[in-house]
Motif scaffolding. Sequence first.
Motif, short mmCIF file in Angstrom:
data_model
loop_
_atom_site.label_atom_id
_atom_site.label_comp_id
_atom_site.label_asym_id
_atom_site.label_seq_id
_atom_site.Cartn_x
_atom_site.Cartn_y
_atom_site.Cartn_z
N ILE A 275 -1.74 8.55 -6.91
CA ILE A 275 -2.60 7.92 -7.55
C ILE A 275 -1.95 7.34 -8.90
O ILE A 275 -2.08 6.12 -9.17
CB ILE A 275 -3.84 8.73 -8.17
N GLN A 276 -1.25 8.15 -9.50
CA GLN A 276 -0.66 7.52 -10.90
C GLN A 276 0.31 6.57 -10.60
O GLN A 276 0.47 5.54 -11.16
CB GLN A 276 0.09 8.70 -11.53
N SER A 277 1.14 6.49 -9.32
CA SER A 277 2.10 5.51 -8.70
C SER A 277 1.42 4.21 -8.70
O SER A 277 1.71 3.15 -9.15
CB SER A 277 2.96 5.71 -7.75
N MET A 278 -0.07 4.39 -8.35
CA MET A 278 -0.61 3.12 -8.02
C MET A 278 -1.05 2.45 -9.43
O MET A 278 -0.86 1.20 -9.63
CB MET A 278 -1.93 3.36 -7.12
N TYR A 279 -1.45 3.24 -10.34
CA TYR A 279 -1.79 2.98 -11.71
C TYR A 279 -0.50 2.26 -12.65
O TYR A 279 -0.53 1.43 -13.21
CB TYR A 279 -2.51 3.84 -12.52
N ASP A 280 0.58 2.70 -12.15
CA ASP A 280 1.78 2.27 -12.73
C ASP A 280 2.25 1.01 -12.15
O ASP A 280 3.27 0.44 -12.70
CB ASP A 280 2.89 3.28 -12.51
N PHE B 171 0.82 -1.10 0.02
CA PHE B 171 0.20 0.16 0.08
C PHE B 171 0.95 1.40 -0.08
O PHE B 171 1.92 1.31 0.62
CB PHE B 171 -0.99 0.23 1.26
N GLY B 172 0.31 2.08 -0.62
CA GLY B 172 1.12 3.56 -0.78
C GLY B 172 0.81 4.41 0.04
O GLY B 172 -0.65 4.68 0.50
N LEU B 173 1.71 5.33 0.67
CA LEU B 173 1.46 6.21 1.80
C LEU B 173 2.86 7.27 1.69
O LEU B 173 3.69 6.99 0.95
CB LEU B 173 1.39 5.67 3.11
N GLU B 174 2.61 8.35 2.47
CA GLU B 174 3.77 9.14 2.22
C GLU B 174 4.17 9.49 3.84
O GLU B 174 3.40 10.00 4.78
CB GLU B 174 3.31 10.69 1.55
N VAL B 175 5.40 8.99 4.26
CA VAL B 175 5.89 8.96 5.73
C VAL B 175 5.93 10.32 5.98
O VAL B 175 6.40 11.14 5.11
CB VAL B 175 7.04 8.31 5.68
N GLY B 176 5.74 10.61 7.22
CA GLY B 176 5.90 11.95 7.62
C GLY B 176 4.46 12.68 8.02
O GLY B 176 4.34 14.07 8.34
N TYR B 177 3.41 11.88 7.82
CA TYR B 177 2.06 12.51 8.13
C TYR B 177 1.44 12.08 9.42
O TYR B 177 0.62 11.08 9.64
CB TYR B 177 1.13 11.96 7.11
N LYS B 178 2.10 12.60 10.63
CA LYS B 178 1.91 12.12 12.14
C LYS B 178 0.30 12.57 12.21
O LYS B 178 0.04 13.63 11.85
CB LYS B 178 2.59 12.53 12.68
N ALA C 69 0.86 -6.91 5.43
CA ALA C 69 0.84 -5.43 4.87
C ALA C 69 2.15 -4.82 4.85
O ALA C 69 3.01 -4.75 5.63
CB ALA C 69 -0.18 -4.77 5.80
N VAL C 70 2.55 -4.37 3.44
CA VAL C 70 3.79 -3.86 3.15
C VAL C 70 3.60 -2.35 2.83
O VAL C 70 2.96 -2.13 1.57
CB VAL C 70 4.41 -4.60 2.01
N PRO C 71 4.16 -1.34 3.49
CA PRO C 71 3.85 -0.03 3.07
C PRO C 71 5.11 0.35 2.10
O PRO C 71 6.00 -0.18 2.28
CB PRO C 71 4.08 0.61 4.50
N GLN C 72 4.77 1.32 1.22
CA GLN C 72 5.65 1.98 0.22
C GLN C 72 5.46 3.34 0.06
O GLN C 72 4.56 3.76 -0.02
CB GLN C 72 4.98 1.15 -1.09
N ASP C 73 6.51 3.90 0.69
CA ASP C 73 6.74 5.24 0.75
C ASP C 73 6.60 5.81 -0.50
O ASP C 73 7.34 5.40 -1.44
CB ASP C 73 7.89 5.85 1.49
N THR C 74 5.77 6.90 -0.96
CA THR C 74 5.78 7.76 -2.26
C THR C 74 5.51 9.00 -2.30
O THR C 74 5.42 9.70 -1.13
CB THR C 74 4.65 6.93 -3.05
N ASN C 75 5.57 9.84 -3.30
CA ASN C 75 5.55 11.14 -3.47
C ASN C 75 3.83 11.27 -3.39
O ASN C 75 3.11 11.01 -4.32
CB ASN C 75 5.91 11.89 -4.53
#
Length: 270
Positions: A82-87, A34-41, A71-77
């Motif tokens: 959304i585009q990264s998910m479709y990619d 799953f995609g997320l952006e680390v740093g969103y406390k 569950a495997v987190p994936q840090d992203t921009n």
Amino acid sequence: IMRIITILLSTLLLSSSVFAGKLDDVKAAGKFVFGLEVGYKPFEYMDDSGNLVGYDIDVSKEIAKRMGVEAVPQDTNWSTVIQSMYDGSFDLILGGMTATEKRYQRVNFSIPYMNAASGIIVLKDSGINDRSDLGGKTVSAGAGTPQLDQLQISADELGLSYNGDIKSYDSDAVAYEAMRAKRIDAYASTLVSLLEFAKTDDNFIVLPFASEKWAQEYTSMAFTKEDNDLRNAFDDTIRAMKADGTLAAIQEKWFGQSFVDTLPDEAPTW
């Protein structure tokens, strides 16, 4: 005849693989990414020991346990999430995403798993007491967030003129530092994340940011438009977590209270 039969069998096999869906892929792999952006406390951030923790992390682990996978987190921009998910970078987005009409044009949402009301953070000595005081101020929000649009809607609704264009930041932490340096006067984000930061610095205060011009907001997971089977599986799991009190317990751990009673049981659509 044999050639025709072979072609038909190949077509059937291809069709079955297409319609098998993402859920079967996840089960076969034994994990969902799953995609997320680390740093969103407090949704997802690194603790003092360098571990990735937060509300979304606990929710993802509980869902994975119930589905019998990892569950495997994936840090992203976040601005391109959304585009990264479709990619193909990850299977879904589970990162404190607010369900919006603009995003719904590209994704399907799960049922809400958190309230996502907006807020504005300012310095105590800013003279800003509500959104009507933002005229002439330098305002900002997170890149790719609905708060960017809400600031523009507020300007149009209240007849405000900001000081320059609405600024965007890729990180809440960078925005807070910009405010300390007096480069911006106000930063809009989700209320719970702003309140979490304000606990750590008495120089800041958090104000409600709401209008009848935008609907009540909720945090949902996002899936590609084709992945209905995976989304349905997540919806069923979230409903079960709501029903047995697990989701409320996770919310109380990270937010100090439960928001389960405020969450609708159907996915946001437009």
